[in-house]
Scaffold this motif. Structure first.
Motif, PDB file in Angstrom:
ATOM      1  N   ALA A 118       0.833  -1.207   0.000  1.00 31.94           N
ATOM      2  CA  ALA A 118       0.000   0.000   0.000  1.00 31.94           C
ATOM      3  C   ALA A 118       0.867   1.256   0.000  1.00 31.94           C
ATOM      4  O   ALA A 118       0.566   2.239  -0.689  1.00 31.94           O
ATOM      5  CB  ALA A 118      -0.923  -0.010   1.218  1.00 31.94           C
TER       6      ALA A 118
ATOM      7  N   ALA B 206       2.025   1.909  -3.466  1.00 35.65           N
ATOM      8  CA  ALA B 206       0.944   2.420  -4.323  1.00 35.65           C
ATOM      9  C   ALA B 206       0.669   3.889  -4.028  1.00 35.65           C
ATOM     10  O   ALA B 206       0.413   4.683  -4.949  1.00 35.65           O
ATOM     11  CB  ALA B 206      -0.315   1.583  -4.127  1.00 35.65           C
TER      12      ALA B 206
ATOM     13  N   LYS C 157       3.475   5.950  -5.647  1.00 37.94           N
ATOM     14  CA  LYS C 157       3.279   6.135  -7.093  1.00 37.94           C
ATOM     15  C   LYS C 157       2.182   7.171  -7.357  1.00 37.94           C
ATOM     16  O   LYS C 157       2.307   8.015  -8.252  1.00 37.94           O
ATOM     17  CB  LYS C 157       2.898   4.800  -7.747  1.00 37.94           C
ATOM     18  CG  LYS C 157       4.002   3.774  -7.785  1.00 37.94           C
ATOM     19  CD  LYS C 157       3.502   2.518  -8.505  1.00 37.94           C
ATOM     20  CE  LYS C 157       4.518   1.402  -8.479  1.00 37.94           C
ATOM     21  NZ  LYS C 157       4.064   0.221  -9.230  1.00 37.94           N
ATOM     22  N   SER C 158       1.110   7.063  -6.606  1.00 40.67           N
ATOM     23  CA  SER C 158      -0.008   7.986  -6.804  1.00 40.67           C
ATOM     24  C   SER C 158       0.403   9.417  -6.496  1.00 40.67           C
ATOM     25  O   SER C 158       0.078  10.352  -7.248  1.00 40.67           O
ATOM     26  CB  SER C 158      -1.191   7.575  -5.922  1.00 40.67           C
ATOM     27  OG  SER C 158      -1.639   6.271  -6.249  1.00 40.67           O
TER      28      SER C 158
ATOM     29  N   ARG D 151       2.567  11.102  -9.064  1.00 37.31           N
ATOM     30  CA  ARG D 151       1.802  11.657 -10.175  1.00 37.31           C
ATOM     31  C   ARG D 151       1.014  12.897  -9.734  1.00 37.31           C
ATOM     32  O   ARG D 151       0.847  13.844 -10.502  1.00 37.31           O
ATOM     33  CB  ARG D 151       0.853  10.588 -10.726  1.00 37.31           C
ATOM     34  CG  ARG D 151       1.579   9.360 -11.273  1.00 37.31           C
ATOM     35  CD  ARG D 151       0.615   8.331 -11.821  1.00 37.31           C
ATOM     36  NE  ARG D 151      -0.127   8.857 -12.953  1.00 37.31           N
ATOM     37  CZ  ARG D 151      -1.243   8.313 -13.439  1.00 37.31           C
ATOM     38  NH1 ARG D 151      -1.740   7.226 -12.879  1.00 37.31           N
ATOM     39  NH2 ARG D 151      -1.857   8.848 -14.465  1.00 37.31           N
TER      40      ARG D 151
ATOM     41  N   ILE E 245      -5.132   0.360 -10.764  1.00 38.88           N
ATOM     42  CA  ILE E 245      -4.576   1.599 -10.198  1.00 38.88           C
ATOM     43  C   ILE E 245      -3.567   1.353  -9.097  1.00 38.88           C
ATOM     44  O   ILE E 245      -2.725   2.206  -8.813  1.00 38.88           O
ATOM     45  CB  ILE E 245      -5.671   2.552  -9.671  1.00 38.88           C
ATOM     46  CG1 ILE E 245      -6.496   1.882  -8.579  1.00 38.88           C
ATOM     47  CG2 ILE E 245      -6.551   3.046 -10.809  1.00 38.88           C
ATOM     48  CD1 ILE E 245      -7.427   2.844  -7.864  1.00 38.88           C
ATOM     49  N   GLY E 246      -3.631   0.180  -8.449  1.00 44.42           N
ATOM     50  CA  GLY E 246      -2.632  -0.125  -7.421  1.00 44.42           C
ATOM     51  C   GLY E 246      -1.249  -0.278  -8.016  1.00 44.42           C
ATOM     52  O   GLY E 246      -0.248   0.057  -7.381  1.00 44.42           O
ATOM     53  N   MET E 247      -1.183  -0.800  -9.223  1.00 53.04           N
ATOM     54  CA  MET E 247       0.112  -1.000  -9.883  1.00 53.04           C
ATOM     55  C   MET E 247       0.601   0.284 -10.542  1.00 53.04           C
ATOM     56  O   MET E 247       1.796   0.569 -10.559  1.00 53.04           O
ATOM     57  CB  MET E 247      -0.009  -2.112 -10.927  1.00 53.04           C
ATOM     58  CG  MET E 247      -0.308  -3.473 -10.313  1.00 53.04           C
ATOM     59  SD  MET E 247      -0.317  -4.811 -11.532  1.00 53.04           S
ATOM     60  CE  MET E 247      -1.905  -4.563 -12.311  1.00 53.04           C
ATOM     61  N   SER E 248      -0.317   1.034 -11.092  1.00 57.90           N
ATOM     62  CA  SER E 248       0.074   2.220 -11.853  1.00 57.90           C
ATOM     63  C   SER E 248       0.158   3.474 -10.989  1.00 57.90           C
ATOM     64  O   SER E 248       0.802   4.451 -11.361  1.00 57.90           O
ATOM     65  CB  SER E 248      -0.940   2.485 -12.966  1.00 57.90           C
ATOM     66  OG  SER E 248      -2.200   2.838 -12.424  1.00 57.90           O
ATOM     67  N   GLY E 249      -0.518   3.451  -9.848  1.00 61.20           N
ATOM     68  CA  GLY E 249      -0.725   4.684  -9.108  1.00 61.20           C
ATOM     69  C   GLY E 249      -1.770   5.526  -9.814  1.00 61.20           C
ATOM     70  O   GLY E 249      -2.022   5.346 -11.016  1.00 61.20           O
ATOM     71  N   ALA E 250      -2.415   6.399  -9.078  1.00 60.00           N
ATOM     72  CA  ALA E 250      -3.449   7.245  -9.667  1.00 60.00           C
ATOM     73  C   ALA E 250      -3.548   8.537  -8.880  1.00 60.00           C
ATOM     74  O   ALA E 250      -3.764   8.507  -7.664  1.00 60.00           O
ATOM     75  CB  ALA E 250      -4.796   6.529  -9.669  1.00 60.00           C
TER      76      ALA E 250
ATOM     77  N   ALA F 280      -5.850   3.332  -4.483  1.00 59.33           N
ATOM     78  CA  ALA F 280      -4.712   2.572  -5.008  1.00 59.33           C
ATOM     79  C   ALA F 280      -4.052   1.754  -3.904  1.00 59.33           C
ATOM     80  O   ALA F 280      -3.616   0.618  -4.140  1.00 59.33           O
ATOM     81  CB  ALA F 280      -3.698   3.528  -5.637  1.00 59.33           C
ATOM     82  N   ALA F 281      -3.991   2.329  -2.707  1.00 54.80           N
ATOM     83  CA  ALA F 281      -3.381   1.613  -1.579  1.00 54.80           C
ATOM     84  C   ALA F 281      -4.109   0.300  -1.328  1.00 54.80           C
ATOM     85  O   ALA F 281      -3.483  -0.761  -1.153  1.00 54.80           O
ATOM     86  CB  ALA F 281      -3.413   2.494  -0.338  1.00 54.80           C
TER      87      ALA F 281
ATOM     88  N   GLU G 148      -3.591  -2.330  -4.269  1.00 57.49           N
ATOM     89  CA  GLU G 148      -2.274  -2.961  -4.297  1.00 57.49           C
ATOM     90  C   GLU G 148      -2.064  -3.845  -3.066  1.00 57.49           C
ATOM     91  O   GLU G 148      -1.415  -4.895  -3.155  1.00 57.49           O
ATOM     92  CB  GLU G 148      -1.178  -1.898  -4.392  1.00 57.49           C
ATOM     93  CG  GLU G 148       0.220  -2.442  -4.612  1.00 57.49           C
ATOM     94  CD  GLU G 148       0.424  -3.163  -5.951  1.00 57.49           C
ATOM     95  OE1 GLU G 148      -0.559  -3.368  -6.678  1.00 57.49           O
ATOM     96  OE2 GLU G 148       1.568  -3.550  -6.231  1.00 57.49           O
TER      97      GLU G 148
ATOM     98  N   TRP H  27      -1.657  -1.692 -19.174  1.00 49.99           N
ATOM     99  CA  TRP H  27      -0.600  -1.792 -18.176  1.00 49.99           C
ATOM    100  C   TRP H  27       0.173  -3.082 -18.418  1.00 49.99           C
ATOM    101  O   TRP H  27      -0.356  -4.169 -18.233  1.00 49.99           O
ATOM    102  CB  TRP H  27      -1.212  -1.779 -16.763  1.00 49.99           C
ATOM    103  CG  TRP H  27      -0.188  -1.731 -15.683  1.00 49.99           C
ATOM    104  CD1 TRP H  27       0.134  -2.719 -14.800  1.00 49.99           C
ATOM    105  CD2 TRP H  27       0.652  -0.624 -15.345  1.00 49.99           C
ATOM    106  NE1 TRP H  27       1.123  -2.303 -13.955  1.00 49.99           N
ATOM    107  CE2 TRP H  27       1.460  -1.027 -14.258  1.00 49.99           C
ATOM    108  CE3 TRP H  27       0.802   0.669 -15.867  1.00 49.99           C
ATOM    109  CZ2 TRP H  27       2.406  -0.170 -13.688  1.00 49.99           C
ATOM    110  CZ3 TRP H  27       1.752   1.512 -15.282  1.00 49.99           C
ATOM    111  CH2 TRP H  27       2.538   1.093 -14.207  1.00 49.99           C
TER     112      TRP H  27
END
Lengths: 269, 182
Positions: A178, A181, A184-185, A188, B79-84, B91-92, B95, B179
């Motif tokens: 988590a 993630a 990464k979020s 961005r 979105i967990g893998m890519s982030g958003a 996303a947390a 993932e 993805w």
């Protein structure tokens, strides 16, 4: 074969890469957090040793000062929004800014069977000091990181287990996943403001790992045998130096990444 | 097949009434769909987006194990893998569930259970793809959108089959080729 790491004495050589900047390092009273705090201070940063108990944090701050650096201890409970906000406020009041927030503190990680896991015993502490604390530290630091003119850094300590799962502490892995993630979020989300967000996944001789070595005498040899560099990391010279890179101008174009710092044991990214 | 979860995708899978070969639990991540800047998230927001869905997911995993099911499948948005941006709280959770699958696979393989993850396009969960934004420089490899009936159901059926007996700890991404990291 075991190859010696750069010694802590070498790492303590003073530099100026972070001169004039201020960092908060949570969980800096021992282990990896202590190593990061010492390394950042050695490069000129004012370092706030944010520790749950002054008994552990103050000696680290004293060690920083003894080396000629600038360090103070502020008792901080990262699971408490109010406590983290107070830490950041005191930091700003003392040093006039905050450019680097390192969230390293973590509590929990008791081995368990997933089918028997009790949320109060095996989940709460990890969730609160891991993921919730990322919320608290990130939110409290953000206004200051944004004001840092492209030098704002949010660094989160995660784990290879947050990528590959864990057979021994299964609920540790989702907490660490988590955090990645979120990083990464936020990379961005905050990138346009010049704030970078990155993770470090260390394997280092923290007190927890040393205690595990004492409980299981074969563990250290097993870890070293599967590690290409043949040893466990040093909190200051190995992990602290990666944190220094991420905190410094050298990493200005790096965001949303996880640097696994374990001597090459995990190669899954 | 037992379907755990409360969102639109879980409902769609219930309506699809998928018939599978092995005793299976499908845990659909209960991710929030509202984009909110991280700095404005309240503790209540975060509890609803992170703490409660994770507690439900852990309990759902445990129920599947207690039931002696041969297959556990978690379904999460990519979105967990890519982030958003503005969806860090969702996303947390996505993932965390995806990686909890790997932990469960490591522990429960000896019990005869496989545990896998299916990662799907965010819009299947009700998340606005415009909010997620582009996560690759490349356009989607396949035209059209992933659908529950044509794409997700066959994938669940495959993972829940006897043929998939040696597949565990895996993430199967079905998002039309957006993805591609593993």
């Amino acid at each position: 074969m075991s190859v010696e790491s750069t010694s802590s004495t070498d790492a303590a050589t003073t530099g100026t890469r972070l001169a004039g900047r201020t960092a908060i390092v949570t969980g800096a009273g021992q282990g990896v957090g202590e190593g990061i705090a010492l390394r950042l201070a050695a490069e000129g940063a004012n370092v706030v040793v944010a520790a749950r108990r002054a008994e552990t944090g103050e000696p680290v701050a004293e060690a920083i000062r003894a080396r000629g650096g600038s360090g103070v201890c502020i008792e901080t409970d990262v699971s408490s929004r109010e406590s983290v906000q107070a830490c950041v406020a005191h930091t700003f009041e003392r040093f006039g800014g905050l450019q680097i927030m390192v969230h390293n503190a973590f509590h929990g990680g008791i081995p368990h069977k997933l089918e028997d896991a009790d949320l109060d015993r095996h989940w709460n502490a990890m969730s609160r000091t891991g993921v919730w604390a990322v919320l608290h530290t990130g939110q409290a630091a953000l206004p200051h990181l944004r004001a840092a003119n492209g030098r704002g850094r949010f660094i989160i300590l995660t784990s290879p287990s947050g990528v590959e799962g864990s057979a021994n502490i299964p609920l540790y892995s989702p907490v660490k996943a988590a955090e990645r993630a979120i990083a990464k979020s936020l990379a961005r989300e905050w990138g346009p403001t010049g704030v970078t967000v990155n993770c470090i996944g260390p394997v280092a001789a923290s007190p927890a790992l040393v205690a595990a070595f004492e409980r299981t005498p074969t563990l250290q040899g097993a870890i070293e045998a599967r590690t290409p560099l043949g040893r466990v990391g040093d909190p200051e010279s190995d992990i602290g130096s990666v944190a220094l890179f991420l905190a410094s101008d050298d990493s200005a174009f790096v965001t949303g990444q996880t640097i696994i710092c374990d001597g090459g044991s995990f190669l899954g990214l | 097949m037992v379907i755990e979860g409360t969102g639109v995708l879980a409902d769609a899978l219930r309506i699809a009434a998928v018939e599978v070969e092995c005793a299976t639990t499908v845990v659909v991540a209960d991710v929030v769909t509202t984009a909110t800047p991280f700095e404005t998230l309240t503790d209540e927001d975060f509890d609803a987006a992170w703490e409660q869905p994770m507690r439900h997911a852990i309990s759902a995993f445990q129920r599947a194990h207690r039931a002696g099911h041969a297959r556990l499948i978690a379904v999460v948005p990519t979105i967990g893998m890519s982030g958003a941006p503005n969806l860090a709280h969702a996303a947390a959770t996505a993932e965390a569930i995806r990686v909890m699958v790997k932990s469960a696979a490591r522990q429960w393989g000896a019990d005869g259970m496989t545990v896998n993850c299916i990662a799907l396009a965010p819009e299947l969960f009700g998340i606005d793809p415009a909010a997620v934004g582009d996560v690759s420089l490349a356009p989607p490899a396949l035209a059209g959108r992933t659908t529950v009936v044509d794409d997700v159901v066959p994938l669940v059926r495959m993972v829940a089959s006897a043929d998939a007996h040696h597949l565990t700890g895996a993430t199967l991404t079905a998002d039309g080729g957006v993805w591609m990291t593993a």
